[in-house]
Design a protein around this motif. Sequence first.
Motif, PDB file in Angstrom:
ATOM      1  N   ALA A 153      28.880  -5.093 -43.506  1.00  0.00           N
ATOM      2  CA  ALA A 153      30.334  -5.266 -43.524  1.00  0.00           C
ATOM      3  C   ALA A 153      30.999  -4.358 -42.493  1.00  0.00           C
ATOM      4  CB  ALA A 153      30.879  -4.967 -44.922  1.00  0.00           C
ATOM      5  N   ARG A 154      30.547  -3.125 -42.407  1.00  0.00           N
ATOM      6  CA  ARG A 154      31.127  -2.193 -41.433  1.00  0.00           C
ATOM      7  C   ARG A 154      30.820  -2.641 -39.997  1.00  0.00           C
ATOM      8  NH1 ARG A 154      29.911   1.184 -45.728  1.00  0.00           N
ATOM      9  NH2 ARG A 154      27.861   1.786 -44.959  1.00  0.00           N
ATOM     10  N   GLU A 155      29.623  -3.185 -39.793  1.00  0.00           N
ATOM     11  CA  GLU A 155      29.272  -3.712 -38.458  1.00  0.00           C
ATOM     12  C   GLU A 155      30.187  -4.874 -38.083  1.00  0.00           C
ATOM     13  OE1 GLU A 155      25.163  -4.808 -38.754  1.00  0.00           O
ATOM     14  OE2 GLU A 155      24.464  -2.724 -38.714  1.00  0.00           O
ATOM     15  N   LEU A 156      30.417  -5.766 -39.040  1.00  0.00           N
ATOM     16  CA  LEU A 156      31.297  -6.914 -38.789  1.00  0.00           C
ATOM     17  C   LEU A 156      32.724  -6.450 -38.494  1.00  0.00           C
ATOM     18  CD1 LEU A 156      30.007  -9.328 -41.587  1.00  0.00           C
ATOM     19  CD2 LEU A 156      29.679  -9.605 -39.116  1.00  0.00           C
ATOM     20  N   LYS A 157      33.181  -5.437 -39.223  1.00  0.00           N
ATOM     21  CA  LYS A 157      34.530  -4.903 -39.008  1.00  0.00           C
ATOM     22  C   LYS A 157      34.650  -4.309 -37.616  1.00  0.00           C
ATOM     23  CE  LYS A 157      38.671  -3.695 -40.274  1.00  0.00           C
ATOM     24  NZ  LYS A 157      39.709  -4.696 -40.341  1.00  0.00           N
ATOM     25  N   SER A 158      33.587  -3.620 -37.152  1.00  0.00           N
ATOM     26  CA  SER A 158      33.616  -3.021 -35.811  1.00  0.00           C
ATOM     27  C   SER A 158      33.664  -4.098 -34.719  1.00  0.00           C
ATOM     28  CB  SER A 158      32.417  -2.096 -35.604  1.00  0.00           C
ATOM     29  OG  SER A 158      31.224  -2.852 -35.524  1.00  0.00           O
ATOM     30  N   LYS A 159      33.258  -5.315 -35.064  1.00  0.00           N
ATOM     31  CA  LYS A 159      33.310  -6.432 -34.103  1.00  0.00           C
ATOM     32  C   LYS A 159      34.638  -7.177 -34.157  1.00  0.00           C
ATOM     33  CE  LYS A 159      28.352  -7.114 -34.131  1.00  0.00           C
ATOM     34  NZ  LYS A 159      27.232  -7.961 -34.507  1.00  0.00           N
ATOM     35  N   GLY A 160      35.563  -6.653 -34.996  1.00  0.00           N
ATOM     36  CA  GLY A 160      36.902  -7.235 -35.034  1.00  0.00           C
ATOM     37  C   GLY A 160      37.098  -8.328 -36.074  1.00  0.00           C
ATOM     38  N   ILE A 161      36.150  -8.513 -36.953  1.00  0.00           N
ATOM     39  CA  ILE A 161      36.289  -9.540 -37.992  1.00  0.00           C
ATOM     40  C   ILE A 161      37.158  -8.979 -39.111  1.00  0.00           C
ATOM     41  CG2 ILE A 161      35.009 -10.940 -39.667  1.00  0.00           C
ATOM     42  CD1 ILE A 161      32.680 -10.953 -37.691  1.00  0.00           C
ATOM     43  N   SER A 162      38.057  -9.804 -39.619  1.00  0.00           N
ATOM     44  CA  SER A 162      39.007  -9.350 -40.638  1.00  0.00           C
ATOM     45  C   SER A 162      38.296  -9.093 -41.975  1.00  0.00           C
ATOM     46  CB  SER A 162      40.111 -10.389 -40.850  1.00  0.00           C
ATOM     47  OG  SER A 162      39.611 -11.504 -41.560  1.00  0.00           O
ATOM     48  N   ALA A 163      38.938  -8.260 -42.801  1.00  0.00           N
ATOM     49  CA  ALA A 163      38.383  -7.925 -44.114  1.00  0.00           C
ATOM     50  C   ALA A 163      38.278  -9.173 -44.991  1.00  0.00           C
ATOM     51  CB  ALA A 163      39.245  -6.861 -44.791  1.00  0.00           C
ATOM     52  N   GLN A 164      39.242 -10.075 -44.860  1.00  0.00           N
ATOM     53  CA  GLN A 164      39.219 -11.301 -45.658  1.00  0.00           C
ATOM     54  C   GLN A 164      38.020 -12.175 -45.281  1.00  0.00           C
ATOM     55  OE1 GLN A 164      42.926 -13.367 -45.711  1.00  0.00           O
ATOM     56  NE2 GLN A 164      42.317 -14.628 -47.447  1.00  0.00           N
ATOM     57  N   GLU A 165      37.734 -12.282 -43.999  1.00  0.00           N
ATOM     58  CA  GLU A 165      36.573 -13.059 -43.556  1.00  0.00           C
ATOM     59  C   GLU A 165      35.275 -12.382 -43.995  1.00  0.00           C
ATOM     60  OE1 GLU A 165      37.905 -15.249 -39.467  1.00  0.00           O
ATOM     61  OE2 GLU A 165      37.842 -13.044 -39.434  1.00  0.00           O
ATOM     62  N   ILE A 166      35.232 -11.060 -43.936  1.00  0.00           N
ATOM     63  CA  ILE A 166      34.044 -10.318 -44.356  1.00  0.00           C
ATOM     64  C   ILE A 166      33.794 -10.547 -45.853  1.00  0.00           C
ATOM     65  CG2 ILE A 166      33.092  -7.998 -44.705  1.00  0.00           C
ATOM     66  CD1 ILE A 166      34.560  -7.205 -42.083  1.00  0.00           C
ATOM     67  N   ALA A 167      34.865 -10.508 -46.653  1.00  0.00           N
ATOM     68  CA  ALA A 167      34.739 -10.746 -48.093  1.00  0.00           C
ATOM     69  C   ALA A 167      34.159 -12.133 -48.355  1.00  0.00           C
ATOM     70  CB  ALA A 167      36.087 -10.593 -48.777  1.00  0.00           C
ATOM     71  N   MET A 168      34.621 -13.119 -47.614  1.00  0.00           N
ATOM     72  CA  MET A 168      34.100 -14.483 -47.785  1.00  0.00           C
ATOM     73  C   MET A 168      32.627 -14.545 -47.393  1.00  0.00           C
ATOM     74  SD  MET A 168      37.417 -16.813 -46.681  1.00  0.00           S
ATOM     75  CE  MET A 168      36.407 -17.899 -45.760  1.00  0.00           C
ATOM     76  N   MET A 169      32.240 -13.877 -46.305  1.00  0.00           N
ATOM     77  CA  MET A 169      30.839 -13.880 -45.853  1.00  0.00           C
ATOM     78  C   MET A 169      29.919 -13.198 -46.865  1.00  0.00           C
ATOM     79  SD  MET A 169      31.095 -12.847 -41.881  1.00  0.00           S
ATOM     80  CE  MET A 169      32.122 -13.712 -40.727  1.00  0.00           C
ATOM     81  N   LEU A 170      30.416 -12.111 -47.484  1.00  0.00           N
ATOM     82  CA  LEU A 170      29.610 -11.357 -48.444  1.00  0.00           C
ATOM     83  C   LEU A 170      29.641 -11.963 -49.845  1.00  0.00           C
ATOM     84  CD1 LEU A 170      30.508  -7.671 -47.499  1.00  0.00           C
ATOM     85  CD2 LEU A 170      28.540  -9.008 -46.759  1.00  0.00           C
ATOM     86  N   GLY A 171      30.601 -12.860 -50.084  1.00  0.00           N
ATOM     87  CA  GLY A 171      30.727 -13.461 -51.407  1.00  0.00           C
ATOM     88  C   GLY A 171      31.294 -12.493 -52.431  1.00  0.00           C
ATOM     89  N   CYS A 172      32.243 -11.664 -51.988  1.00  0.00           N
ATOM     90  CA  CYS A 172      32.841 -10.690 -52.891  1.00  0.00           C
ATOM     91  C   CYS A 172      34.357 -10.769 -52.764  1.00  0.00           C
ATOM     92  CB  CYS A 172      32.340  -9.279 -52.587  1.00  0.00           C
ATOM     93  SG  CYS A 172      32.835  -8.653 -50.968  1.00  0.00           S
ATOM     94  N   SER A 173      35.047 -10.029 -53.607  1.00  0.00           N
ATOM     95  CA  SER A 173      36.507 -10.017 -53.554  1.00  0.00           C
ATOM     96  C   SER A 173      36.977  -9.196 -52.351  1.00  0.00           C
ATOM     97  CB  SER A 173      37.088  -9.417 -54.832  1.00  0.00           C
ATOM     98  OG  SER A 173      36.834  -8.025 -54.873  1.00  0.00           O
ATOM     99  N   LEU A 174      38.225  -9.395 -52.004  1.00  0.00           N
ATOM    100  CA  LEU A 174      38.818  -8.648 -50.897  1.00  0.00           C
ATOM    101  C   LEU A 174      38.843  -7.148 -51.223  1.00  0.00           C
ATOM    102  CD1 LEU A 174      40.153  -8.833 -48.131  1.00  0.00           C
ATOM    103  CD2 LEU A 174      42.341  -9.222 -49.271  1.00  0.00           C
ATOM    104  N   ALA A 175      39.132  -6.814 -52.481  1.00  0.00           N
ATOM    105  CA  ALA A 175      39.166  -5.400 -52.889  1.00  0.00           C
ATOM    106  C   ALA A 175      37.789  -4.757 -52.716  1.00  0.00           C
ATOM    107  CB  ALA A 175      39.626  -5.280 -54.340  1.00  0.00           C
ATOM    108  N   THR A 176      36.730  -5.479 -53.075  1.00  0.00           N
ATOM    109  CA  THR A 176      35.370  -4.953 -52.918  1.00  0.00           C
ATOM    110  C   THR A 176      35.050  -4.752 -51.447  1.00  0.00           C
ATOM    111  OG1 THR A 176      34.651  -5.986 -54.979  1.00  0.00           O
ATOM    112  CG2 THR A 176      32.925  -5.406 -53.400  1.00  0.00           C
ATOM    113  N   ALA A 177      35.440  -5.717 -50.628  1.00  0.00           N
ATOM    114  CA  ALA A 177      35.199  -5.589 -49.185  1.00  0.00           C
ATOM    115  C   ALA A 177      35.913  -4.358 -48.636  1.00  0.00           C
ATOM    116  CB  ALA A 177      35.666  -6.852 -48.459  1.00  0.00           C
ATOM    117  N   TYR A 178      37.194  -4.180 -48.991  1.00  0.00           N
ATOM    118  CA  TYR A 178      37.942  -3.010 -48.530  1.00  0.00           C
ATOM    119  C   TYR A 178      37.280  -1.709 -48.988  1.00  0.00           C
ATOM    120  CZ  TYR A 178      42.061  -5.318 -46.545  1.00  0.00           C
ATOM    121  OH  TYR A 178      42.913  -6.034 -45.764  1.00  0.00           O
ATOM    122  N   ARG A 179      36.810  -1.663 -50.233  1.00  0.00           N
ATOM    123  CA  ARG A 179      36.178  -0.468 -50.765  1.00  0.00           C
ATOM    124  C   ARG A 179      34.959  -0.086 -49.922  1.00  0.00           C
ATOM    125  NH1 ARG A 179      36.328  -1.754 -55.650  1.00  0.00           N
ATOM    126  NH2 ARG A 179      34.351  -2.831 -55.836  1.00  0.00           N
TER     127      ARG A 179
END
Length: 185
Positions: A153-179
């Motif tokens: 998730a941190r690698e994806l964020k460093s590539k400019g992917i939004s937290a909402q997209e990361i949450a969808m990719m990981l199959g978790c909630s937005l709050a979990t992704a942010y955490r």
Amino acid sequence: MATIGYARVSTTDQDPQLQLDALSEAGAVRVFTDHGASGSKADRPQLMACLDHLREGDVLTVWKLDRLGRDTRHVLDVISELTERKINFTSITEGLHTDGPMGRAMLTIMAAFAQLERDTMIERTRAGLAAAAQNGRRGGRPRKVDDALALRARELKSKGISAQEIAMMLGCSLATAYRHLSTPT
């Protein structure tokens, strides 16, 4: 003289219907029911209302002795108060009653066994949790995102992917992704 029932369930999602049916069959004209109330707590709103409602000559009836309480001292205090007020007590399942000295003696013994059962259950639970902790297991809800996924998730964020997209990719909630995105590497 009236038969008054008291029912209790420990959690709000439990159904007291079995108790209510048994109390109705035993002739209870009114039943007080506590939902989500532990038997180890003396301060239960419906129990207090029930005790206040009872009058001399009434019979307080419960489905099982542990519905009145799991602490021997509390159960015996309630029974003593009822006896002083000339109110009888009956436990349907155990067939206990306070009509005579033998009934009161059996009630004392059963209350002690109810507390012993509760104390033993607590002791076993604590021992099981301690053994699990020694084996590297911990209780609670399983993690949705493990360390490898958090790193991803941190690698994806460093590539400019939004937290909402990361949450969808990981199959978790937005709050979990942010955490996990805010957790240092």
